[in-house]
Design a protein around this motif. Structure first.
Motif, PDB file in Angstrom:
ATOM      1  N   ARG A 122    -104.806 -86.680  14.460  1.00 18.10           N
ATOM      2  CA  ARG A 122    -104.230 -87.769  15.255  1.00 18.10           C
ATOM      3  C   ARG A 122    -104.973 -87.977  16.579  1.00 18.10           C
ATOM      4  O   ARG A 122    -104.652 -88.905  17.319  1.00 18.10           O
ATOM      5  CB  ARG A 122    -102.755 -87.473  15.567  1.00 18.10           C
ATOM      6  CG  ARG A 122    -101.850 -87.539  14.362  1.00 18.10           C
ATOM      7  CD  ARG A 122    -100.424 -87.139  14.710  1.00 18.10           C
ATOM      8  NE  ARG A 122     -99.541 -87.315  13.573  1.00 18.10           N
ATOM      9  CZ  ARG A 122     -99.415 -86.442  12.585  1.00 18.10           C
ATOM     10  NH1 ARG A 122    -100.099 -85.307  12.609  1.00 18.10           N
ATOM     11  NH2 ARG A 122     -98.598 -86.699  11.573  1.00 18.10           N
TER      12      ARG A 122
ATOM     13  N   GLN B  14     -98.859-102.292  15.452  1.00 19.86           N
ATOM     14  CA  GLN B  14     -98.030-101.409  16.275  1.00 19.86           C
ATOM     15  C   GLN B  14     -97.223-100.462  15.373  1.00 19.86           C
ATOM     16  O   GLN B  14     -97.103 -99.266  15.655  1.00 19.86           O
ATOM     17  CB  GLN B  14     -97.079-102.240  17.124  1.00 19.86           C
ATOM     18  CG  GLN B  14     -96.702-101.572  18.427  1.00 19.86           C
ATOM     19  CD  GLN B  14     -96.302-102.587  19.482  1.00 19.86           C
ATOM     20  OE1 GLN B  14     -95.745-103.629  19.162  1.00 19.86           O
ATOM     21  NE2 GLN B  14     -96.594-102.282  20.735  1.00 19.86           N
ATOM     22  N   GLY B  15     -96.707-101.009  14.274  1.00 21.54           N
ATOM     23  CA  GLY B  15     -95.969-100.191  13.317  1.00 21.54           C
ATOM     24  C   GLY B  15     -96.855 -99.133  12.675  1.00 21.54           C
ATOM     25  O   GLY B  15     -96.447 -97.983  12.493  1.00 21.54           O
ATOM     26  N   ALA B  17     -99.605 -97.750  13.913  1.00 20.19           N
ATOM     27  CA  ALA B  17     -99.930 -96.708  14.898  1.00 20.19           C
ATOM     28  C   ALA B  17     -98.734 -95.785  15.112  1.00 20.19           C
ATOM     29  O   ALA B  17     -98.881 -94.564  15.188  1.00 20.19           O
ATOM     30  CB  ALA B  17    -100.364 -97.349  16.211  1.00 20.19           C
ATOM     31  N   SER B  18     -97.549 -96.369  15.157  1.00 21.63           N
ATOM     32  CA  SER B  18     -96.345 -95.566  15.357  1.00 21.63           C
ATOM     33  C   SER B  18     -96.127 -94.624  14.172  1.00 21.63           C
ATOM     34  O   SER B  18     -95.787 -93.457  14.334  1.00 21.63           O
ATOM     35  CB  SER B  18     -95.151 -96.510  15.531  1.00 21.63           C
ATOM     36  OG  SER B  18     -93.974 -95.771  15.618  1.00 21.63           O
ATOM     37  N   LEU B  19     -96.369 -95.139  12.963  1.00 20.91           N
ATOM     38  CA  LEU B  19     -96.176 -94.347  11.750  1.00 20.91           C
ATOM     39  C   LEU B  19     -97.132 -93.155  11.708  1.00 20.91           C
ATOM     40  O   LEU B  19     -96.727 -92.023  11.421  1.00 20.91           O
ATOM     41  CB  LEU B  19     -96.401 -95.237  10.520  1.00 20.91           C
ATOM     42  CG  LEU B  19     -96.319 -94.563   9.156  1.00 20.91           C
ATOM     43  CD1 LEU B  19     -94.891 -94.116   8.860  1.00 20.91           C
ATOM     44  CD2 LEU B  19     -96.801 -95.517   8.061  1.00 20.91           C
ATOM     45  N   GLY B  22     -97.293 -91.264  15.597  1.00 17.12           N
ATOM     46  CA  GLY B  22     -96.008 -90.806  16.133  1.00 17.12           C
ATOM     47  C   GLY B  22     -95.749 -91.292  17.543  1.00 17.12           C
ATOM     48  O   GLY B  22     -94.935 -90.697  18.253  1.00 17.12           O
ATOM     49  N   GLU B  23     -96.435 -92.335  17.959  1.00 23.06           N
ATOM     50  CA  GLU B  23     -96.211 -92.853  19.313  1.00 23.06           C
ATOM     51  C   GLU B  23     -96.574 -94.343  19.354  1.00 23.06           C
ATOM     52  O   GLU B  23     -97.344 -94.834  18.524  1.00 23.06           O
ATOM     53  CB  GLU B  23     -97.082 -92.098  20.319  1.00 23.06           C
ATOM     54  CG  GLU B  23     -98.567 -92.180  20.020  1.00 23.06           C
ATOM     55  CD  GLU B  23     -99.408 -91.269  20.904  1.00 23.06           C
ATOM     56  OE1 GLU B  23    -100.435 -91.727  21.410  1.00 23.06           O
ATOM     57  OE2 GLU B  23     -99.026 -90.099  21.071  1.00 23.06           O
ATOM     58  N   ASP B  24     -96.006 -95.033  20.313  1.00 25.15           N
ATOM     59  CA  ASP B  24     -96.341 -96.442  20.495  1.00 25.15           C
ATOM     60  C   ASP B  24     -97.699 -96.540  21.182  1.00 25.15           C
ATOM     61  O   ASP B  24     -98.085 -95.659  21.947  1.00 25.15           O
ATOM     62  CB  ASP B  24     -95.277 -97.122  21.356  1.00 25.15           C
ATOM     63  CG  ASP B  24     -93.950 -97.258  20.618  1.00 25.15           C
ATOM     64  OD1 ASP B  24     -93.978 -97.258  19.367  1.00 25.15           O
ATOM     65  OD2 ASP B  24     -92.908 -97.320  21.289  1.00 25.15           O
ATOM     66  N   VAL B  25     -98.406 -97.599  20.871  1.00 31.49           N
ATOM     67  CA  VAL B  25     -99.698 -97.798  21.532  1.00 31.49           C
ATOM     68  C   VAL B  25     -99.606 -99.035  22.424  1.00 31.49           C
ATOM     69  O   VAL B  25     -98.835 -99.961  22.159  1.00 31.49           O
ATOM     70  CB  VAL B  25    -100.848 -97.974  20.521  1.00 31.49           C
ATOM     71  CG1 VAL B  25    -101.053 -96.707  19.708  1.00 31.49           C
ATOM     72  CG2 VAL B  25    -100.611 -99.170  19.613  1.00 31.49           C
TER      73      VAL B  25
END
Lengths: 206, 166
Positions: A122, B14-15, B17-19, B22-25
Motif C-alpha cells: 500500500r 475515490q472508492g 483508493a479507499s478500498l 484503506g484511506e481517503d485520498v
C-alpha cells in the motif's frame, strides 16, 4: 548477508523483469528487511493448504511446485528457478496455498511476512511501487503462459479457436498433440501453471 | 470520443483508493491522474483493440460494457465480458511484446480509463496510482486462477476422451 550481496541479487531480480521500471536500491531495502531462509535439498518451503501469509523471493536455487493428487502422490506442476517470486497469489487473495513448494537442491529465499507485505503493497514510496511492479510483471508472465497453454488445448490445426466440443475428433487429436508437446517442453522460470497432471513426483521429503 | 462525466469518475477513483489503501485520498491526487490520463468515451459498437495488433495499454471500465472475442472459422467467439471496475488488456503493461489476444468491442456506450506503464510510472508517488496497481494485481491473480482451472478442466476432458478411445 552483506548489502553488496543484496545489491547483486536485486540487480539480478530486476534483470529478469525487463519491463519493470524500478530502482535496485528500493529492492535492496525490501530484501534486506525480509528474513533469509536457507533450504536443504528436498526441504519444504510451504505446504499445500497452509495459510498464504508469506511472500517468498527465491534468490538462489530452484523450487519444485507440487500438488497432492487423489492417488496419494504428488503431481509436479512446474519448477521455478531463481530469481523468482513465490506465493504471491495466496498472499494477495488471503487464501490458502494451492501447492507445496520443495527445494530441488540447496536454495536461498528471503521471506516477507503478511504485516510487512500489507504495509509495503500500500506504500506510495519507492518500496511500494517496486514491489507492486515486480508482482505485476510476475503475474503477467504467468497469465501469458497459462493462456498460451489453454489456447493450445482449444485450437485446431490451422490455429483457429474452437469452442470446447468433446465429441469432435479434431479437438481430441489436437489435445493429444498438445499433451505430447507439453510433456517434452522445458520449464520456464516463472512457469507455475498446470503441466502434466499424470506426472508423479515421489521424491518429496516428509 | 467525447469527454466523460468527470464527477462519476472521481467518485469511482475515490472508492477504489479507499478500498485498496484503506484511506481517503485528496481530490488533488485524483485530478492529477485525470489530467494526465483523461477518461475516454467509447460509443456502442466501437472496436477498442484488434486481435493480433501490438499492445501498449490497458483499460479500466468505469461505466458501460466491453466484450472480447477471438477469431474462429465462422466469425468470432465471445471469450469474456467486462463491466464497471474491471480491467481489460492488462497484460499489455508488463508484456508489451505480446500482441492482443482478442478483439475488444464496446457493446454499450462505455467510459474507460486508459492505463499505460509510462503514465503510471510518471505518477508513481500518487496514491491513486498505487490503488490502481493493487487493483491490477487482484485482476491478474483472478485471471491466472481462472486460466489454470480451465487448463485443469481441459486435461480432465482429455483424459476421459483418451480412456473412451482406448
Amino acid at each position: 548477508m552483506s548489502s553488496r550481496i543484496y545489491q547483486r541479487l536485486a540487480q539480478g531480480f530486476l534483470s529478469a523483469h525487463p519491463y519493470v521500471v524500478a530502482e535496485s536500491d528500493a529492492l535492496v531495502s525490501i530484501l534486506s528487511a525480509c528474513t533469509p531462509r536457507e533450504l536443504a535439498a528436498g526441504e519444504r518451503l510451504c505446504e499445500e493448504g497452509d495459510p498464504g501469509i508469506e511472500l517468498y523471493f527465491l534468490l538462489r536455487g530452484a523450487i519444485r511446485v507440487l500438488k497432492a493428487n487423489p492417488s496419494g502422490g504428488h503431481t509436479l506442476l512446474g519448477t521455478v528457478e531463481a530469481p523468482a517470486l513465490l506465493g504471491q497469489m495466496a498472499i494477495l487473495d488471503r487464501t490458502r496455498r494451492s501447492a507445496t513448494c520443495v527445494a530441488v537442491d540447496t536454495a536461498l529465499v528471503v521471506v516477507m511476512d503478511q504485516p510487512s507485505f500489507g504495509q509495503t503493497i500500500r506504500s506510495t514510496g519507492s518500496d511500494g511501487h517496486t514491489l507492486r511492479r515486480l508482482l505485476l510483471s510476475s503475474l503477467t508472465r504467468q497469465l501469458v503462459h497459462s493462456n498460451a497453454r489453454l489456447r493450445s488445448l482449444t485450437t485446431d490445426r490451422s490455429g483457429q479457436f474452437v469452442p470446447a466440443d468433446p465429441s469432435a475428433a479434431e479437438v481430441q487429436m489436437q489435445r493429444a498433440r498438445a499433451m505430447l508437446e507439453v510433456q517434452t517442453e522445458t520449464q520456464t522460470p516463472v512457469d507455475l501453471c498446470l503441466e502434466d497432471p499424470t506426472a508423479e513426483c515421489p521424491d518429496v521429503n516428509e | 470520443m467525447r469527454s466523460s462525466p468527470l464527477d462519476a469518475v472521481r467518485f469511482y477513483l475515490q472508492g477504489l483508493a479507499s478500498l485498496y489503501l484503506g484511506e481517503d485520498v485528496a481530490m488533488d491526487h485524483i485530478q492529477s491522474l485525470l489530467d494526465r490520463s483523461p477518461p475516454v468515451e467509447l460509443p456502442a459498437g466501437q472496436v477498442v483493440f484488434q486481435e493480433g495488433e501490438p499492445a501498449g495499454s490497458a483499460l479500466m471500465v468505469l461505466r458501460g460494457r466491453l466484450v472480447a472475442t477471438v477469431n474462429t472459422a465462422d466469425g468470432g467467439h465471445v471469450v469474456g465480458e467486462s463491466g464497471a471496475w474491471e480491467v481489460v488488456g492488462e497484460t499489455a503493461l508488463y508484456a508489451p511484446d505480446q500482441p492482443r489476444s482478442a478483439t475488444v468491442r464496446a457493446v454499450q456506450d462505455t467510459t474507460c480509463l486508459v492505463l499505460s506503464q509510462g503514465d503510471l510510472a510518471a505518477q508513481q508517488d500518487n496514491p491513486v496510482v498505487a490503488a490502481l496497481e493493487y487493483h491490477l494485481l487482484h485482476t491478474l491473480a483472478q485471471r491466472v486462477r481462472a486460466s489454470n482451472r480451465a487448463i485443469e478442466d481441459a486435461w480432465q476432458d482429455l483424459q476421459e476422451q483418451t480412456e473412451m478411445l482406448s
